[in-house]
Design an enzyme around this catalytic site. Structure first.
Site, PDB file in Angstrom:
ATOM      1  N   SER A  25       0.826  -1.215   0.000  1.00  0.00           N
ATOM      2  CA  SER A  25       0.000   0.000   0.000  1.00  0.00           C
ATOM      3  C   SER A  25       0.858   1.262   0.000  1.00  0.00           C
ATOM      4  CB  SER A  25      -0.929   0.012   1.214  1.00  0.00           C
ATOM      5  OG  SER A  25      -0.179  -0.122   2.406  1.00  0.00           O
ATOM      6  N   ASN A 112      -1.842  -1.916  13.584  1.00  0.00           N
ATOM      7  CA  ASN A 112      -3.305  -1.741  13.589  1.00  0.00           C
ATOM      8  C   ASN A 112      -3.706  -0.430  14.262  1.00  0.00           C
ATOM      9  OD1 ASN A 112      -3.212  -4.212  12.445  1.00  0.00           O
ATOM     10  ND2 ASN A 112      -4.088  -5.341  14.177  1.00  0.00           N
ATOM     11  N   THR A 157     -40.647  25.056  -8.572  1.00  0.00           N
ATOM     12  CA  THR A 157     -40.904  23.702  -8.092  1.00  0.00           C
ATOM     13  C   THR A 157     -41.234  22.908  -9.348  1.00  0.00           C
ATOM     14  OG1 THR A 157     -43.275  24.039  -7.766  1.00  0.00           O
ATOM     15  CG2 THR A 157     -41.875  24.501  -5.877  1.00  0.00           C
ATOM     16  N   HIS A 158     -40.874  21.655  -9.371  1.00  0.00           N
ATOM     17  CA  HIS A 158     -41.067  20.807 -10.561  1.00  0.00           C
ATOM     18  C   HIS A 158     -40.443  21.437 -11.812  1.00  0.00           C
ATOM     19  CE1 HIS A 158     -44.174  18.674  -8.175  1.00  0.00           C
ATOM     20  NE2 HIS A 158     -44.467  19.889  -7.758  1.00  0.00           N
ATOM     21  N   SER A 279     -15.613  24.760 -27.974  1.00  0.00           N
ATOM     22  CA  SER A 279     -15.733  23.517 -28.729  1.00  0.00           C
ATOM     23  C   SER A 279     -14.671  23.504 -29.819  1.00  0.00           C
ATOM     24  CB  SER A 279     -17.122  23.443 -29.363  1.00  0.00           C
ATOM     25  OG  SER A 279     -17.113  22.583 -30.484  1.00  0.00           O
ATOM     26  N   LYS A 285     -19.493  28.044 -29.249  1.00  0.00           N
ATOM     27  CA  LYS A 285     -19.770  27.433 -27.950  1.00  0.00           C
ATOM     28  C   LYS A 285     -18.965  28.027 -26.800  1.00  0.00           C
ATOM     29  CE  LYS A 285     -22.195  24.469 -27.138  1.00  0.00           C
ATOM     30  NZ  LYS A 285     -22.057  23.016 -27.282  1.00  0.00           N
ATOM     31  N   ASN A 287     -18.903  26.548 -23.060  1.00  0.00           N
ATOM     32  CA  ASN A 287     -19.496  25.467 -22.269  1.00  0.00           C
ATOM     33  C   ASN A 287     -19.150  25.576 -20.780  1.00  0.00           C
ATOM     34  OD1 ASN A 287     -20.582  24.288 -24.601  1.00  0.00           O
ATOM     35  ND2 ASN A 287     -18.633  23.264 -25.038  1.00  0.00           N
ATOM     36  N   GLU A 292     -19.878  21.400 -14.822  1.00  0.00           N
ATOM     37  CA  GLU A 292     -20.173  20.011 -15.204  1.00  0.00           C
ATOM     38  C   GLU A 292     -19.239  19.039 -14.499  1.00  0.00           C
ATOM     39  OE1 GLU A 292     -21.844  20.283 -19.733  1.00  0.00           O
ATOM     40  OE2 GLU A 292     -19.783  20.904 -19.394  1.00  0.00           O
ATOM     41  N   TYR A 319      -9.281  -6.129  13.459  1.00  0.00           N
ATOM     42  CA  TYR A 319      -8.659  -5.690  12.210  1.00  0.00           C
ATOM     43  C   TYR A 319      -8.690  -6.797  11.160  1.00  0.00           C
ATOM     44  CZ  TYR A 319      -5.347  -4.073   8.731  1.00  0.00           C
ATOM     45  OH  TYR A 319      -4.790  -3.700   7.544  1.00  0.00           O
ATOM     46  N   GLN A 324      -7.458  -1.944   4.664  1.00  0.00           N
ATOM     47  CA  GLN A 324      -6.457  -1.155   3.932  1.00  0.00           C
ATOM     48  C   GLN A 324      -7.087  -0.442   2.724  1.00  0.00           C
ATOM     49  OE1 GLN A 324      -2.385  -2.777   3.381  1.00  0.00           O
ATOM     50  NE2 GLN A 324      -2.877  -2.787   1.206  1.00  0.00           N
ATOM     51  N   LYS A 327      -8.128   3.743   2.435  1.00  0.00           N
ATOM     52  CA  LYS A 327      -7.353   4.968   2.216  1.00  0.00           C
ATOM     53  C   LYS A 327      -7.527   5.598   0.837  1.00  0.00           C
ATOM     54  CE  LYS A 327      -4.219   2.877   4.579  1.00  0.00           C
ATOM     55  NZ  LYS A 327      -5.174   2.309   5.581  1.00  0.00           N
TER      56      LYS A 327
HETATM   57  N1  ARG Z   1      -1.253  -1.218   5.588  1.00  0.00           N
HETATM   58  C1  ARG Z   1      -2.159  -1.640   6.610  1.00  0.00           C
HETATM   59  C2  ARG Z   1      -3.476  -0.895   6.448  1.00  0.00           C
HETATM   60  O1  ARG Z   1      -3.506   0.092   5.781  1.00  0.00           O
HETATM   61  C3  ARG Z   1      -1.601  -1.316   7.933  1.00  0.00           C
HETATM   62  C4  ARG Z   1      -2.013  -2.242   9.027  1.00  0.00           C
HETATM   63  C5  ARG Z   1      -1.429  -3.562   8.781  1.00  0.00           C
HETATM   64  N2  ARG Z   1      -1.718  -4.460   9.815  1.00  0.00           N
HETATM   65  C6  ARG Z   1      -1.637  -5.761   9.597  1.00  0.00           C
HETATM   66  N3  ARG Z   1      -1.883  -6.530  10.595  1.00  0.00           N
HETATM   67  N4  ARG Z   1      -1.354  -6.257   8.426  1.00  0.00           N
HETATM   68  O2  ARG Z   1      -4.508  -1.292   6.935  1.00  0.00           O
END
Ligand code: ARG
Length: 462
Positions: A25, A112, A157-158, A279, A285, A287, A292, A319, A324, A327
């Site tokens: 990651s 974790n 409205t509508h 355009s 045009k 735009n 948008e 966990y 993961q 993110k």
């Molecule tokens: N890269 C992991 C995450 O984003 C970090 C935690 C990893 N923990 C584990 N027990 N593998 O969740």
């Protein structure tokens, strides 16, 4: 060649190369590096307080982290790195700088809790950035409202002309939406601003950390109450994404309004050249691409929210590596939301209203019909009868091709004797009826003027 892992003793063979690549990651969680280092420095101080590090060791570790923090400002810092995640990457850098001493940094700590800590630190400042961008947009909305304080537009409205309202009254509706968004962000900030460190992998750390003092060190307002909850919880991420979703929803409706109102069919609004595109084929045009794209980006932000919900649903405590996946969804939601807030503020700053066009739209339509029915009922006619009589007048006007403003007192009298001369000004000018809407939250001119002042004062408090 992948880097050495934070584990290994228990394994006889290395990871399959494909799995290594599949599970890493670092390429996205490297955005957490500043938070990871900040948290690790505080953790080094905590390790000193429980006797794992002496003062000199703690100082060396904190100083090494300081160097890493500076070096990480260079995006090339990560080039060629093949660590599993940002936490492993940072520890490896610490090892390069402090050698065997670095082996102590993870005492009684788990990734974790570290990932929760880093995400909270990152999100805390991202929420502050989102709040700043929302506040800036609120200020632009008020500016735009104050630019045309007396302009009247048909409210819909509508998607049919309904009743006349003041331009600032329309914009204050969006002010309320974004003001609620601010409140939501502040609430999410409070729920995010809680220290998870000390939770260990899931069972709580075996070292007697003074958690409130670590919280103070990192500027957290409180400490989490249950270690298993910490390992399993991504509510605070979803909370932020929910707030971001509502911001995007509000931005999208504003974008849609302004795309329509600036179209050749409406012609009320003029978008600045600076936020429009042309355009490649059609020379005429202009735009509304900025709006948008704001409307369009809702797709990915709403999608990210729903993706993380589905990821979290049904995960057994505590966990699981599934988490993961939070993110990229979080980062993209935040990036898009903040940039859409900023983009909308720029569009608003450069927007022009042509007040005579919506004014004419009011005059050409029957937005005064409700005012007529209400005036009849104020004169004593029960509302359902008043509604019917006003409706008959509208039908007569439409059939004979007459605008409300063109009716004379005599014509009204002939149509129905209940239409006294007092009705002429109501039909002439939609502002007449507007004046009756003095109830708080209504569109009467003095009510709107007061609401504008109040909004300005509220903005300064936000
Ligand atoms: N890269 C992991 C995450 O984003 C970090 C935690 C990893 N923990 C584990 N027990 N593998 O969740």
């Amino acid at each position: 060649m992948m880097q050495e892992k934070l584990y290994g003793g228990r394994f006889e063979v290395g990871q399959d190369k494909y799995f290594e690549k599949f599970s890493e990651s670092l390429h996205f969680d490297k955005r957490l590096i500043e938070a990871d280092i900040q948290g690790s420095q505080a953790f080094a101080r905590a390790l000193e307080s429980v006797g794992i590090l002496n003062a000199d060791e703690r100082a060396r570790i904190v100083a090494a982290f300081e160097e890493i923090q500076l070096e990480a400002k260079n995006p090339a810092y990560f080039d060629g790195a093949s660590d599993e995640d940002v936490h492993s990457f940072v520890i490896r850098q610490l090892k390069i700088k402090t050698g065997a001493l670095a082996d102590k940094i993870h005492t009684g700590r788990s990734r974790n809790e570290q990932v929760s800590l880093d995400t909270r630190l990152w999100l805390r400042s991202t929420i502050e950035t989102t709040i700043f961008a929302t506040k800036n947009l609120l200020a632009e909305i008020l500016q735009l409202a104050n630019k045309y304080p007396h302009a009247a537009i048909p409210g819909y409205t509508h998607m049919r002309r309904a009743q006349a309202v003041l331009w600032p009254h329309y914009l204050l509706a969006y002010f309320e939406m974004f003001a609620r968004d601010m409140e939501r962000l502040q609430q999410v900030h409070a729920r995010t601003n809680v220290l998870p460190l000390g939770s260990g992998a899931l069972a709580g750390s075996a070292f007697p950390f003074d958690r409130p003092s670590i919280a103070r060190d990192l500027g957290f307002a409180a400490t989490t109450r249950n270690s298993m909850d910490v390992s399993a919880d991504r509510d605070f991420v979803l909370d932020y994404m929910h707030a971001a979703n509502l911001i995007m929803l509000h931005l999208s409706r504003l974008a849609e309004d302004w795309i329509l109102y600036s179209s050749e069919e409406f012609r009320w609004l003029e978008l600045s050249d600076a936020v429009t595109s042309g355009s490649s084929l059609m020379p005429q045009k202009k735009n509304p691409d900025s709006l948008e794209l704001i409307r369009g980006k809702c797709g990915r932000v709403f999608g990210a929210y729903s993706a993380l919900f589905v990821t979290m649903k049904g995960l057994p405590l505590t966990y699981n590596r599934d988490m993961q996946e939070d993110k990229e969804q979080l980062f993209d939601s935040a990036d898009q939301t903040i940039s859409c807030l900023n983009m909308t503020a720029i569009v608003a700053r450069n927007l022009t209203l042509n007040p005579e066009i919506p004014e004419q739209a009011c005059a050409e339509s029957w937005v005064v019909a409700t005012d007529i029915a209400e005036a009849l009922s104020r004169a004593g006619l029960p509302f359902h009868q008043a509604h019917k009589l006003a409706g008959r007048l509208v039908l007569h006007g439409i059939k004979s091709g007459k605008n409300p403003a063109s009716f004379t007192a005599e014509e009204l009298q002939t149509f129905d004797p209940q239409f006294t001369a007092d009705f002429v000004p109501i039909l002439k000018d939609p502002r007449h009826g507007m004046k009756t809407r003095v109830v708080s939250g209504g569109t009467a001119p003095q009510t709107v003027a007061a609401a504008l002042l109040e909004a300005q004062a509220r903005l300064e408090q936000l």
